[in-house]
Design an enzyme around this catalytic site. Structure first.
Site, mmCIF file in Angstrom:
data_model
loop_
_atom_site.group_PDB
_atom_site.id
_atom_site.type_symbol
_atom_site.label_atom_id
_atom_site.label_comp_id
_atom_site.label_asym_id
_atom_site.label_seq_id
_atom_site.Cartn_x
_atom_site.Cartn_y
_atom_site.Cartn_z
ATOM 1 N N ASP A 180 23.588 -47.456 -24.575
ATOM 2 C CA ASP A 180 24.148 -46.121 -24.367
ATOM 3 C C ASP A 180 23.441 -45.200 -25.356
ATOM 4 O O ASP A 180 23.656 -45.271 -26.566
ATOM 5 C CB ASP A 180 25.667 -46.158 -24.621
ATOM 6 C CG ASP A 180 26.345 -44.816 -24.360
ATOM 7 O OD1 ASP A 180 25.686 -43.763 -24.501
ATOM 8 O OD2 ASP A 180 27.551 -44.810 -24.038
ATOM 9 N N LYS B 277 27.034 -34.555 -22.745
ATOM 10 C CA LYS B 277 26.879 -34.247 -24.165
ATOM 11 C C LYS B 277 25.567 -33.486 -24.429
ATOM 12 O O LYS B 277 25.373 -32.424 -23.884
ATOM 13 C CB LYS B 277 26.990 -35.536 -24.976
ATOM 14 C CG LYS B 277 28.159 -36.436 -24.549
ATOM 15 C CD LYS B 277 29.531 -35.839 -24.869
ATOM 16 C CE LYS B 277 30.687 -36.597 -24.215
ATOM 17 N NZ LYS B 277 30.748 -38.034 -24.471
ATOM 18 N N ARG C 228 26.202 -37.190 0.077
ATOM 19 C CA ARG C 228 26.597 -38.298 -0.796
ATOM 20 C C ARG C 228 25.427 -39.238 -1.087
ATOM 21 O O ARG C 228 25.429 -39.949 -2.069
ATOM 22 C CB ARG C 228 27.786 -39.053 -0.173
ATOM 23 C CG ARG C 228 28.319 -40.199 -1.011
ATOM 24 C CD ARG C 228 29.798 -40.501 -0.745
ATOM 25 N NE ARG C 228 30.153 -40.504 0.664
ATOM 26 C CZ ARG C 228 29.812 -41.463 1.538
ATOM 27 N NH1 ARG C 228 29.125 -42.512 1.134
ATOM 28 N NH2 ARG C 228 30.159 -41.362 2.804
ATOM 29 N N TYR D 267 32.060 -46.536 -27.789
ATOM 30 C CA TYR D 267 32.786 -45.412 -27.199
ATOM 31 C C TYR D 267 34.083 -45.941 -26.563
ATOM 32 O O TYR D 267 34.065 -46.946 -25.847
ATOM 33 C CB TYR D 267 31.900 -44.715 -26.159
ATOM 34 C CG TYR D 267 32.654 -43.778 -25.269
ATOM 35 C CD1 TYR D 267 33.213 -42.609 -25.786
ATOM 36 C CD2 TYR D 267 32.841 -44.060 -23.923
ATOM 37 C CE1 TYR D 267 33.940 -41.758 -24.966
ATOM 38 C CE2 TYR D 267 33.561 -43.209 -23.101
ATOM 39 C CZ TYR D 267 34.104 -42.068 -23.629
ATOM 40 O OH TYR D 267 34.828 -41.230 -22.821
HETATM 41 C C1 PLP Z 1 31.370 -39.154 -23.849
HETATM 42 C C2 PLP Z 1 30.713 -40.472 -23.900
HETATM 43 C C3 PLP Z 1 30.722 -41.323 -22.793
HETATM 44 C C4 PLP Z 1 31.481 -40.994 -21.518
HETATM 45 O O1 PLP Z 1 30.865 -39.973 -20.806
HETATM 46 P P1 PLP Z 1 31.635 -38.967 -19.818
HETATM 47 O O2 PLP Z 1 30.536 -38.078 -19.365
HETATM 48 O O3 PLP Z 1 32.699 -38.278 -20.602
HETATM 49 O O4 PLP Z 1 32.215 -39.798 -18.715
HETATM 50 C C5 PLP Z 1 30.019 -42.509 -22.885
HETATM 51 N N1 PLP Z 1 29.377 -42.865 -24.002
HETATM 52 C C6 PLP Z 1 29.358 -42.085 -25.105
HETATM 53 C C7 PLP Z 1 28.620 -42.524 -26.315
HETATM 54 C C8 PLP Z 1 30.031 -40.861 -25.087
HETATM 55 O O5 PLP Z 1 30.025 -40.092 -26.186
#
Ligand code: PLP
Length: 328
Positions: free
Chosen positions: A126, A151, A4, A55
């Site tokens: 982000d 992504k 962890r 998001y």
């Molecule tokens: C998908 C997404 C998230 C969340 O990420 P997860 O890996 O699904 O928890 C955050 N910000 C953006 C812009 C996203 O497209």
């Protein structure tokens, strides 16, 4: 010592992502775990400025904290530099996305970040849509970058993973300690897959955004399409800023179809090659009507988000155009 608190697979991935973003990275079990860890660093009663079209998960997290009285929330249109900077007066954190998910709005990062800093307001970007290959927010002055590694970075729709990047070693230590204590730990296998995905990020992104640009132009001409939201189009309100601050316009676009939610759902039901799915950034092209989800009420009902994968552009266009032609 114990899985962890760390392992060599995390170290390898964090070193690679840190180098790409120009900072030091901490991997998390998901993008949302990364986002909630950043928000957990805020004091009780802190004020957060968030994009009105951020998001949906980020918005829900912040709004829930707002409803419980833990945070005060101000929403802004990040494409409006003056309004965003003004909202940072007396705030404790500015949250940015550029492009935003899913409206594809562009924030003018350098002046917005500099303006927030004048109010001593730290800034998080982000960077999921752009990836560090198209824009490096730390270079534009941001304090933290977060990623849904799920992504484009991992890129194969087979892991859920997140990361935070900072230039501050102490902040890195705080984030890693939070990860250990709160158990927001990624599986080593997932991180291995993300590291493997990173090795092809440049070629995947190049293909994906070249195809996205072509599809955006063709969609803009289609009678069943009301508007195409892609910063690479000269008519996009953020085009000039994106052209200046990004190395490319990315592989995601959105378009609103004529005929509302019913027509948009029909398009999702009529595509064959394109995969109707809620994720993005994979090797396969993915389509989704975002407004069907809770928390997406501010997204137009007929908006379809298209994450362009690696298929041949003509295969994608014949699939998309036959689906659109059925609705007109
Ligand atoms: C998908 C997404 C998230 C969340 O990420 P997860 O890996 O699904 O928890 C955050 N910000 C953006 C812009 C996203 O497209």
């Amino acid at each position: 010592m114990y899985g962890r608190s760390g392992n060599p697979t995390w170290d390898a991935f964090e070193a690679a992502l840190g180098a790409l973003e120009g900072g030091v990275a901490v991997a998390f079990s998901s993008g949302l775990a990364a986002i909630s860890t950043v928000l957990a660093g805020l004091a009780e009663g802190a004020t957060v400025v968030v994009p009105g079209d951020a998001y949906a998960g980020t918005r829900r997290l912040v709004l829930e904290a707002g409803a419980r009285g833990r945070l005060k929330v101000r929403t802004v249109d990040v494409a409006d530099t003056d309004a965003t900077v003004a909202a940072c007066a007396g705030a404790d954190l500015l949250w940015l996305e550029s492009p935003t998910n899913p409206l594809m709005a562009i924030a003018d990062l350098e002046p917005v970040i500099a303006g927030a800093h004048e109010s001593a307001c730290p800034v998080v970007v982000d960077n999921t849509f752009a990836t560090p290959l198209l824009q490096r927010p730390l270079d534009a002055g941001a304090d933290l970058v977060v990623h849904s590694v799920t992504k484009f970075l991992a890129g194969h729709s087979d892991v859920v993973l997140g990361a935070v990047v900072t230039r501050d070693e102490e902040e890195r230590g705080r984030l890693a300690a939070h990860r250990t204590l709160h158990g927001a730990v990624p599986g080593p296998m997932e991180v291995f897959l993300a590291l493997r995905g990173l090795r092809t990020l440049a070629v995947r992104l190049e293909r994906s955004q070249a195809t996205a640009g072509l599809l955006a132009r063709r969609l803009a001409e289609h009678p069943a399409v009301e508007v195409v939201r892609y910063p690479g189009l000269t008519g996009h309100p953020g085009h000039d800023i994106a052209a200046r601050q990004m190395k490319g316009f990315g592989g995601v676009l959105a378009f609103d179809v004529v005929g509302g939610a019913v027509a948009a759902d029909a398009v999702c039901g009529a595509v064959g090659l394109i995969v109707p799915s809620t994720s993005l950034g994979g090797v396969e092209t993915q389509i989704e009507r975002r407004n069907r989800w809770e928390g997406e009420e501010s997204t137009p009902a007929s908006l379809l988000r298209l994450s362009v994968g690696l298929e041949h552009v003509e295969d994608l266009w014949s699939d998309l155009s036959q689906a659109l032609n059925r609705t007109t």
